[in-house]
Motif scaffolding. Structure first.
Motif, PDB file in Angstrom:
ATOM      1  N   ALA A  86     -12.320  -1.090   4.273  1.00 16.93           N
ATOM      2  CA  ALA A  86     -12.853  -0.294   3.163  1.00 16.93           C
ATOM      3  C   ALA A  86     -14.178  -0.838   2.654  1.00 16.93           C
ATOM      4  CB  ALA A  86     -11.853  -0.261   2.018  1.00 16.93           C
TER       5      ALA A  86
ATOM      6  N   GLN B 153      -5.360   0.217  -7.049  1.00 15.52           N
ATOM      7  CA  GLN B 153      -6.629   0.247  -6.329  1.00 15.52           C
ATOM      8  C   GLN B 153      -6.589   1.376  -5.302  1.00 15.52           C
ATOM      9  OE1 GLN B 153      -7.694  -3.557  -4.684  1.00 15.52           O
ATOM     10  NE2 GLN B 153      -7.469  -4.637  -6.628  1.00 15.52           N
TER      11      GLN B 153
ATOM     12  N   LYS C 245      -2.054  -0.974  -3.962  1.00 16.12           N
ATOM     13  CA  LYS C 245      -3.111  -0.120  -3.437  1.00 16.12           C
ATOM     14  C   LYS C 245      -2.544   1.258  -3.101  1.00 16.12           C
ATOM     15  CE  LYS C 245      -5.885  -3.894  -1.515  1.00 16.12           C
ATOM     16  NZ  LYS C 245      -6.569  -4.431  -0.307  1.00 16.12           N
TER      17      LYS C 245
ATOM     18  N   ILE D  75     -12.700   4.292   3.354  1.00 11.28           N
ATOM     19  CA  ILE D  75     -12.522   3.834   4.727  1.00 11.28           C
ATOM     20  C   ILE D  75     -13.062   4.926   5.646  1.00 11.28           C
ATOM     21  CG2 ILE D  75     -10.856   3.093   6.471  1.00 11.28           C
ATOM     22  CD1 ILE D  75      -9.075   2.077   4.215  1.00 11.28           C
TER      23      ILE D  75
ATOM     24  N   ASN E 106      -3.307   4.568  -0.761  1.00 13.31           N
ATOM     25  CA  ASN E 106      -4.046   5.098   0.387  1.00 13.31           C
ATOM     26  C   ASN E 106      -4.026   6.621   0.339  1.00 13.31           C
ATOM     27  OD1 ASN E 106      -4.276   2.474   1.292  1.00 13.31           O
ATOM     28  ND2 ASN E 106      -2.774   2.680   2.923  1.00 13.31           N
TER      29      ASN E 106
ATOM     30  N   ARG F 118      -7.827   3.649  -2.184  1.00 12.23           N
ATOM     31  CA  ARG F 118      -8.568   3.615  -0.929  1.00 12.23           C
ATOM     32  C   ARG F 118      -8.487   5.006  -0.311  1.00 12.23           C
ATOM     33  NH1 ARG F 118      -9.610  -0.303  -3.235  1.00 12.23           N
ATOM     34  NH2 ARG F 118      -9.456  -2.475  -2.597  1.00 12.23           N
TER      35      ARG F 118
ATOM     36  N   GLY G 199     -12.262   2.203  -2.873  1.00 13.01           N
ATOM     37  CA  GLY G 199     -12.727   1.948  -1.517  1.00 13.01           C
ATOM     38  C   GLY G 199     -12.731   3.213  -0.689  1.00 13.01           C
TER      39      GLY G 199
ATOM     40  N   ASN H 271       0.862  -1.178   0.000  1.00 17.23           N
ATOM     41  CA  ASN H 271       0.000   0.000   0.000  1.00 17.23           C
ATOM     42  C   ASN H 271       0.898   1.228   0.000  1.00 17.23           C
ATOM     43  OD1 ASN H 271      -1.821  -2.107   0.815  1.00 17.23           O
ATOM     44  ND2 ASN H 271      -3.194  -0.558   1.643  1.00 17.23           N
TER      45      ASN H 271
ATOM     46  N   ILE I 239      -9.272   7.452   2.795  1.00 18.73           N
ATOM     47  CA  ILE I 239      -9.406   7.261   4.236  1.00 18.73           C
ATOM     48  C   ILE I 239      -9.815   8.571   4.893  1.00 18.73           C
ATOM     49  CG2 ILE I 239      -8.227   6.492   6.329  1.00 18.73           C
ATOM     50  CD1 ILE I 239      -6.135   5.157   4.462  1.00 18.73           C
TER      51      ILE I 239
ATOM     52  N   LEU J 229     -16.174  -1.083  -0.579  1.00 16.56           N
ATOM     53  CA  LEU J 229     -15.749  -1.036  -1.968  1.00 16.56           C
ATOM     54  C   LEU J 229     -16.892  -0.661  -2.901  1.00 16.56           C
ATOM     55  CD1 LEU J 229     -13.417  -4.165  -2.277  1.00 16.56           C
ATOM     56  CD2 LEU J 229     -12.798  -1.791  -1.762  1.00 16.56           C
TER      57      LEU J 229
END
Length: 358
Positions: free
Chosen positions: A258, A210, A183, A277, A185, A212, A275, A144, A214, A260
Protein backbone atom coordinates in the motif's frame (compact mmCIF):
# COMPACT_ATOMS: atom_id res chain seq x y z
CA UNK A 1 9.30 -32.35 -6.56
CA UNK A 2 6.17 -32.27 -8.71
CA UNK A 3 5.72 -29.10 -10.73
CA UNK A 4 2.27 -28.53 -12.19
CA UNK A 5 2.04 -26.36 -15.31
CA UNK A 6 -1.13 -24.28 -15.31
CA UNK A 7 -1.26 -23.51 -19.01
CA UNK A 8 -0.51 -19.81 -18.59
CA UNK A 9 1.88 -17.66 -20.63
CA UNK A 10 5.23 -16.73 -19.21
CA UNK A 11 5.64 -13.25 -17.80
CA UNK A 12 7.54 -10.81 -19.98
CA UNK A 13 11.18 -10.54 -18.97
CA UNK A 14 11.07 -13.63 -16.74
CA UNK A 15 12.84 -16.92 -17.38
CA UNK A 16 10.67 -20.01 -17.08
CA UNK A 17 13.51 -21.88 -15.39
CA UNK A 18 16.74 -20.26 -14.22
CA UNK A 19 19.89 -21.92 -15.57
CA UNK A 20 21.64 -21.83 -12.19
CA UNK A 21 20.27 -23.94 -9.33
CA UNK A 22 18.62 -22.34 -6.34
CA UNK A 23 20.82 -21.64 -3.30
CA UNK A 24 20.68 -24.43 -0.72
CA UNK A 25 21.02 -22.16 2.33
CA UNK A 26 20.40 -18.56 3.31
CA UNK A 27 17.33 -16.45 2.58
CA UNK A 28 14.48 -17.58 0.33
CA UNK A 29 15.64 -15.68 -2.73
CA UNK A 30 14.71 -15.53 -6.42
CA UNK A 31 16.84 -14.80 -9.46
CA UNK A 32 15.96 -11.09 -9.29
CA UNK A 33 17.39 -10.76 -5.79
CA UNK A 34 14.05 -10.47 -4.00
CA UNK A 35 13.90 -12.18 -0.62
CA UNK A 36 10.64 -13.80 0.50
CA UNK A 37 10.00 -13.27 4.20
CA UNK A 38 6.18 -13.09 4.12
CA UNK A 39 4.26 -16.37 3.88
CA UNK A 40 0.59 -16.35 2.90
CA UNK A 41 -1.14 -19.56 3.99
CA UNK A 42 -4.57 -20.46 2.64
CA UNK A 43 -6.38 -22.70 5.13
CA UNK A 44 -9.42 -23.43 2.96
CA UNK A 45 -10.95 -22.52 -0.38
CA UNK A 46 -14.44 -22.34 1.16
CA UNK A 47 -16.18 -19.06 1.90
CA UNK A 48 -19.51 -18.05 3.45
CA UNK A 49 -19.93 -14.99 1.20
CA UNK A 50 -20.37 -14.89 -2.57
CA UNK A 51 -18.71 -11.64 -3.59
CA UNK A 52 -19.47 -10.77 -7.20
CA UNK A 53 -15.81 -10.16 -8.07
CA UNK A 54 -14.69 -13.48 -6.58
CA UNK A 55 -17.14 -16.32 -7.20
CA UNK A 56 -20.54 -17.10 -8.69
CA UNK A 57 -23.74 -16.97 -6.64
CA UNK A 58 -23.91 -20.77 -6.43
CA UNK A 59 -20.36 -21.01 -5.12
CA UNK A 60 -17.65 -23.29 -6.45
CA UNK A 61 -16.71 -26.95 -6.32
CA UNK A 62 -14.71 -27.01 -3.07
CA UNK A 63 -11.55 -29.04 -2.74
CA UNK A 64 -12.18 -32.54 -1.34
CA UNK A 65 -11.10 -32.91 2.28
CA UNK A 66 -8.41 -35.46 1.50
CA UNK A 67 -6.67 -32.93 -0.75
CA UNK A 68 -6.30 -30.38 2.03
CA UNK A 69 -3.27 -30.28 4.27
CA UNK A 70 -3.84 -31.78 7.70
CA UNK A 71 -2.99 -29.75 10.78
CA UNK A 72 0.14 -31.85 11.27
CA UNK A 73 1.24 -31.37 7.64
CA UNK A 74 0.65 -27.64 7.82
CA UNK A 75 2.54 -27.36 11.10
CA UNK A 76 5.51 -29.14 9.58
CA UNK A 77 5.61 -26.79 6.59
CA UNK A 78 5.34 -23.75 8.86
CA UNK A 79 8.26 -25.05 10.92
CA UNK A 80 10.37 -25.46 7.78
CA UNK A 81 9.39 -22.00 6.54
CA UNK A 82 10.33 -20.21 9.75
CA UNK A 83 13.34 -22.18 10.96
CA UNK A 84 14.98 -22.98 7.61
CA UNK A 85 13.77 -20.42 5.06
CA UNK A 86 13.77 -17.21 7.08
CA UNK A 87 10.04 -16.47 7.04
CA UNK A 88 9.31 -13.70 9.55
CA UNK A 89 5.61 -13.06 8.87
CA UNK A 90 2.79 -15.60 8.46
CA UNK A 91 -0.65 -14.51 7.26
CA UNK A 92 -3.55 -16.98 7.33
CA UNK A 93 -6.11 -16.55 4.57
CA UNK A 94 -8.72 -18.51 2.67
CA UNK A 95 -11.25 -18.68 1.13
CA UNK A 96 -12.49 -17.64 4.53
CA UNK A 97 -10.17 -18.86 7.31
CA UNK A 98 -12.82 -18.51 10.02
CA UNK A 99 -14.73 -21.46 8.54
CA UNK A 100 -11.85 -23.72 9.58
CA UNK A 101 -12.42 -25.06 13.08
CA UNK A 102 -8.75 -25.58 13.84
CA UNK A 103 -7.72 -21.96 13.19
CA UNK A 104 -6.93 -21.19 16.82
CA UNK A 105 -4.83 -24.37 17.09
CA UNK A 106 -2.83 -23.45 13.99
CA UNK A 107 -2.25 -19.91 15.29
CA UNK A 108 -1.14 -21.23 18.68
CA UNK A 109 1.28 -23.71 17.10
CA UNK A 110 2.74 -20.98 14.89
CA UNK A 111 3.26 -18.76 17.92
CA UNK A 112 5.58 -21.38 19.45
CA UNK A 113 8.01 -21.28 16.52
CA UNK A 114 11.43 -19.78 17.09
CA UNK A 115 12.20 -17.16 16.02
CA UNK A 116 8.53 -16.29 16.49
CA UNK A 117 7.02 -14.86 13.30
CA UNK A 118 4.46 -12.09 13.19
CA UNK A 119 1.06 -13.80 12.85
CA UNK A 120 -1.77 -12.10 10.99
CA UNK A 121 -5.15 -13.02 9.53
CA UNK A 122 -7.25 -11.85 6.58
CA UNK A 123 -10.96 -12.53 7.03
CA UNK A 124 -14.33 -11.33 5.82
CA UNK A 125 -15.29 -10.76 9.46
CA UNK A 126 -18.38 -12.98 9.52
CA UNK A 127 -18.13 -14.86 12.82
CA UNK A 128 -15.18 -12.80 14.03
CA UNK A 129 -17.08 -11.24 16.93
CA UNK A 130 -17.19 -14.51 18.86
CA UNK A 131 -13.62 -15.57 18.03
CA UNK A 132 -11.51 -12.41 18.12
CA UNK A 133 -10.59 -12.69 21.80
CA UNK A 134 -9.67 -16.37 21.46
CA UNK A 135 -7.52 -15.69 18.42
CA UNK A 136 -5.67 -12.98 20.30
CA UNK A 137 -5.11 -15.36 23.19
CA UNK A 138 -3.85 -18.02 20.78
CA UNK A 139 -1.17 -15.63 19.52
CA UNK A 140 -2.67 -13.65 16.64
CA UNK A 141 -0.99 -10.26 16.35
CA UNK A 142 -2.98 -8.34 13.74
CA UNK A 143 -6.02 -8.68 11.54
CA UNK A 144 -7.28 -7.46 8.17
CA UNK A 145 -11.03 -7.50 7.56
CA UNK A 146 -12.39 -7.38 4.02
CA UNK A 147 -15.18 -4.81 3.78
CA UNK A 148 -16.09 -3.04 0.54
CA UNK A 149 -18.88 -0.76 1.77
CA UNK A 150 -20.72 0.32 4.92
CA UNK A 151 -23.97 0.71 2.98
CA UNK A 152 -26.18 -2.27 3.85
CA UNK A 153 -27.86 -2.46 0.45
CA UNK A 154 -24.55 -2.22 -1.39
CA UNK A 155 -23.04 -4.87 0.90
CA UNK A 156 -25.89 -7.31 0.23
CA UNK A 157 -25.61 -6.75 -3.52
CA UNK A 158 -21.83 -7.21 -3.60
CA UNK A 159 -21.58 -10.21 -1.25
CA UNK A 160 -25.01 -11.72 -2.00
CA UNK A 161 -25.47 -12.01 1.77
CA UNK A 162 -27.06 -9.71 4.37
CA UNK A 163 -24.20 -9.85 6.88
CA UNK A 164 -22.94 -6.27 7.22
CA UNK A 165 -23.90 -6.08 10.90
CA UNK A 166 -21.88 -9.24 11.62
CA UNK A 167 -18.79 -7.76 9.95
CA UNK A 168 -19.05 -4.46 11.81
CA UNK A 169 -19.43 -6.35 15.10
CA UNK A 170 -16.38 -8.41 14.17
CA UNK A 171 -14.33 -5.28 13.58
CA UNK A 172 -15.33 -3.89 16.97
CA UNK A 173 -14.46 -7.19 18.66
CA UNK A 174 -11.04 -7.27 17.00
CA UNK A 175 -10.30 -3.77 18.27
CA UNK A 176 -11.50 -4.66 21.77
CA UNK A 177 -9.32 -7.79 21.75
CA UNK A 178 -6.20 -5.72 21.03
CA UNK A 179 -5.58 -6.91 17.47
CA UNK A 180 -3.99 -3.59 16.55
CA UNK A 181 -3.89 -2.10 14.06
CA UNK A 182 -7.23 -3.30 12.72
CA UNK A 183 -7.07 -2.89 8.95
CA UNK A 184 -9.98 -2.84 6.53
CA UNK A 185 -9.40 -4.13 2.98
CA UNK A 186 -11.79 -2.76 0.35
CA UNK A 187 -12.22 -3.74 -3.30
CA UNK A 188 -14.45 -1.11 -4.86
CA UNK A 189 -17.58 -2.02 -6.80
CA UNK A 190 -17.53 -0.55 -10.34
CA UNK A 191 -20.97 1.02 -9.81
CA UNK A 192 -20.99 2.39 -6.26
CA UNK A 193 -17.34 2.07 -5.29
CA UNK A 194 -16.17 5.67 -5.36
CA UNK A 195 -19.03 6.76 -3.12
CA UNK A 196 -18.44 3.72 -0.90
CA UNK A 197 -14.76 4.69 -0.53
CA UNK A 198 -15.66 8.07 0.97
CA UNK A 199 -18.05 6.58 3.53
CA UNK A 200 -15.66 3.74 4.31
CA UNK A 201 -12.86 6.17 5.09
CA UNK A 202 -15.14 8.23 7.32
CA UNK A 203 -16.18 5.08 9.17
CA UNK A 204 -12.62 3.85 9.60
CA UNK A 205 -11.34 7.22 10.83
CA UNK A 206 -14.19 7.45 13.34
CA UNK A 207 -13.52 3.95 14.68
CA UNK A 208 -9.72 3.91 14.61
CA UNK A 209 -9.35 1.40 11.76
CA UNK A 210 -6.86 1.67 8.91
CA UNK A 211 -8.44 1.54 5.45
CA UNK A 212 -6.65 -0.06 2.49
CA UNK A 213 -8.34 0.23 -0.91
CA UNK A 214 -7.25 -2.43 -3.40
CA UNK A 215 -7.57 -2.25 -7.17
CA UNK A 216 -9.58 -5.23 -8.40
CA UNK A 217 -7.34 -7.87 -9.97
CA UNK A 218 -8.20 -10.57 -12.54
CA UNK A 219 -8.72 -13.37 -10.02
CA UNK A 220 -12.47 -13.99 -10.25
CA UNK A 221 -13.78 -17.49 -10.84
CA UNK A 222 -15.90 -16.42 -13.79
CA UNK A 223 -13.01 -14.70 -15.59
CA UNK A 224 -15.22 -11.65 -16.13
CA UNK A 225 -12.59 -9.09 -15.10
CA UNK A 226 -12.21 -6.22 -17.54
CA UNK A 227 -9.46 -3.67 -17.15
CA UNK A 228 -11.71 -0.83 -18.31
CA UNK A 229 -14.04 -1.47 -15.38
CA UNK A 230 -11.34 -1.29 -12.69
CA UNK A 231 -11.47 1.76 -10.43
CA UNK A 232 -7.81 2.71 -10.40
CA UNK A 233 -5.68 4.53 -7.85
CA UNK A 234 -5.96 7.88 -9.63
CA UNK A 235 -9.77 7.78 -9.54
CA UNK A 236 -9.77 6.64 -5.91
CA UNK A 237 -7.48 9.42 -4.74
CA UNK A 238 -9.32 11.98 -6.85
CA UNK A 239 -12.62 11.17 -5.16
CA UNK A 240 -11.14 11.04 -1.65
CA UNK A 241 -9.46 14.42 -2.11
CA UNK A 242 -12.87 16.03 -2.65
CA UNK A 243 -13.69 15.20 0.97
CA UNK A 244 -10.37 14.84 2.81
CA UNK A 245 -7.02 16.58 3.02
CA UNK A 246 -4.52 13.90 1.92
CA UNK A 247 -0.75 14.20 2.13
CA UNK A 248 1.81 11.53 1.17
CA UNK A 249 3.04 9.55 4.15
CA UNK A 250 6.75 10.38 4.57
CA UNK A 251 7.73 6.99 5.97
CA UNK A 252 9.59 4.59 3.63
CA UNK A 253 7.21 2.19 1.91
CA UNK A 254 9.65 -0.72 1.74
CA UNK A 255 7.96 -3.88 0.50
CA UNK A 256 4.49 -2.85 1.72
CA UNK A 257 1.90 -3.13 -1.06
CA UNK A 258 0.00 0.00 0.00
CA UNK A 259 1.00 3.55 -0.77
CA UNK A 260 -0.03 5.45 2.36
CA UNK A 261 -1.59 8.88 2.68
CA UNK A 262 -2.03 10.89 5.85
CA UNK A 263 -5.56 12.18 6.38
CA UNK A 264 -5.73 15.49 8.21
CA UNK A 265 -8.12 15.67 11.16
CA UNK A 266 -11.09 18.06 11.18
CA UNK A 267 -14.05 18.82 13.40
CA UNK A 268 -15.90 16.11 11.49
CA UNK A 269 -13.35 13.30 11.84
CA UNK A 270 -10.03 12.48 13.55
CA UNK A 271 -6.74 12.24 11.68
CA UNK A 272 -5.57 8.91 10.31
CA UNK A 273 -4.12 7.17 7.29
CA UNK A 274 -5.47 5.54 4.16
CA UNK A 275 -3.64 3.24 1.80
CA UNK A 276 -4.14 2.47 -1.87
CA UNK A 277 -2.89 -0.82 -3.26
CA UNK A 278 -2.49 -0.18 -6.98
CA UNK A 279 -1.74 -3.73 -8.05
CA UNK A 280 -2.84 -3.11 -11.63
CA UNK A 281 -2.05 0.51 -12.45
CA UNK A 282 1.21 0.81 -10.48
CA UNK A 283 2.52 -2.72 -9.97
CA UNK A 284 5.01 -3.17 -7.12
CA UNK A 285 6.31 -6.60 -8.13
CA UNK A 286 9.96 -5.50 -7.92
CA UNK A 287 9.62 -5.23 -4.13
CA UNK A 288 7.48 -8.35 -3.59
CA UNK A 289 8.55 -10.39 -0.54
CA UNK A 290 5.78 -13.04 -0.56
CA UNK A 291 5.58 -16.77 -0.98
CA UNK A 292 2.22 -18.55 -1.00
CA UNK A 293 1.00 -21.93 0.24
CA UNK A 294 -2.42 -23.09 -0.93
CA UNK A 295 -4.79 -25.14 1.20
CA UNK A 296 -3.91 -28.24 -0.82
CA UNK A 297 -0.18 -27.85 -0.28
CA UNK A 298 0.98 -26.11 -3.45
CA UNK A 299 3.67 -23.42 -3.44
CA UNK A 300 2.96 -20.41 -5.65
CA UNK A 301 5.68 -17.81 -6.09
CA UNK A 302 3.14 -15.23 -7.30
CA UNK A 303 -0.64 -14.78 -7.38
CA UNK A 304 -0.33 -15.14 -11.16
CA UNK A 305 2.19 -17.99 -11.23
CA UNK A 306 2.46 -20.14 -14.33
CA UNK A 307 3.34 -23.18 -12.22
CA UNK A 308 2.71 -24.68 -8.81
CA UNK A 309 5.09 -26.87 -6.83
CA UNK A 310 3.50 -29.75 -4.94
CA UNK A 311 4.72 -29.99 -1.35
CA UNK A 312 1.78 -32.15 -0.31
CA UNK A 313 3.03 -34.99 -2.49
CA UNK A 314 6.45 -34.75 -0.84
CA UNK A 315 4.90 -34.76 2.62
CA UNK A 316 2.84 -37.85 1.83
CA UNK A 317 5.73 -39.71 0.24
CA UNK A 318 7.79 -39.43 3.45
CA UNK A 319 10.25 -36.87 2.05
CA UNK A 320 12.55 -35.43 4.70
CA UNK A 321 12.75 -31.75 5.63
CA UNK A 322 15.83 -31.25 3.44
CA UNK A 323 13.91 -32.35 0.35
CA UNK A 324 10.92 -30.16 1.17
CA UNK A 325 13.16 -27.16 1.83
CA UNK A 326 14.96 -27.72 -1.48
CA UNK A 327 11.66 -27.93 -3.38
CA UNK A 328 10.42 -24.71 -1.79
CA UNK A 329 13.67 -22.93 -2.64
CA UNK A 330 13.52 -24.14 -6.24
CA UNK A 331 9.93 -22.92 -6.60
CA UNK A 332 10.79 -19.44 -5.36
CA UNK A 333 14.06 -19.28 -7.33
CA UNK A 334 11.94 -19.38 -10.51
CA UNK A 335 9.63 -16.52 -9.44
CA UNK A 336 8.72 -14.35 -12.45
CA UNK A 337 9.70 -10.70 -12.71
CA UNK A 338 6.10 -9.52 -12.44
CA UNK A 339 2.47 -10.53 -12.68
CA UNK A 340 2.09 -9.52 -16.32
CA UNK A 341 -1.45 -8.13 -16.01
CA UNK A 342 -0.58 -5.29 -18.36
CA UNK A 343 1.03 -7.51 -21.00
CA UNK A 344 -0.97 -7.87 -24.24
CA UNK A 345 -0.86 -11.68 -24.03
CA UNK A 346 -1.88 -11.91 -20.36
CA UNK A 347 -4.21 -14.79 -19.49
CA UNK A 348 -5.96 -14.98 -16.15
CA UNK A 349 -4.83 -17.74 -13.75
CA UNK A 350 -6.81 -20.96 -13.67
CA UNK A 351 -7.28 -20.79 -9.91
CA UNK A 352 -9.53 -18.00 -8.57
CA UNK A 353 -8.47 -15.93 -5.58
CA UNK A 354 -10.52 -18.06 -3.19
CA UNK A 355 -8.41 -21.10 -4.11
CA UNK A 356 -5.06 -19.28 -3.89
CA UNK A 357 -5.25 -17.16 -0.74
CA UNK A 358 -4.83 -13.42 -0.38
Amino acid sequence: MTVTALGLPTVSGAATRPAAPAPVTGPLVDTYGRVATDLRVSLTDKCNLRCTYCMPAEGLDWLPGEMLLSTAELSRLLHIAVTRLGITSVRFTGGEPLVTRHLEDVVAATATLQPRPEITLTTNGVGLARRAAGLKQAGLDRINVSLDTVDAAHFARITRRDRLTDVLEGLAAAKAAGLHPVKVNAVLDPVSGLDDAVELLRYCLDHGYQLRIIEQMPLDAGHNWRRGEVIDAEAILGRLRRHFDLQPDPRPRGSAPAELWQVAGTDAHPAGTVGVIASVSHAFCSACDRTRLTADGQIRSCLFSTEESDLRALLRSDADDDAIEAAWRTAMWAKPAGHGINDPDFVQPVRPMSAIGG
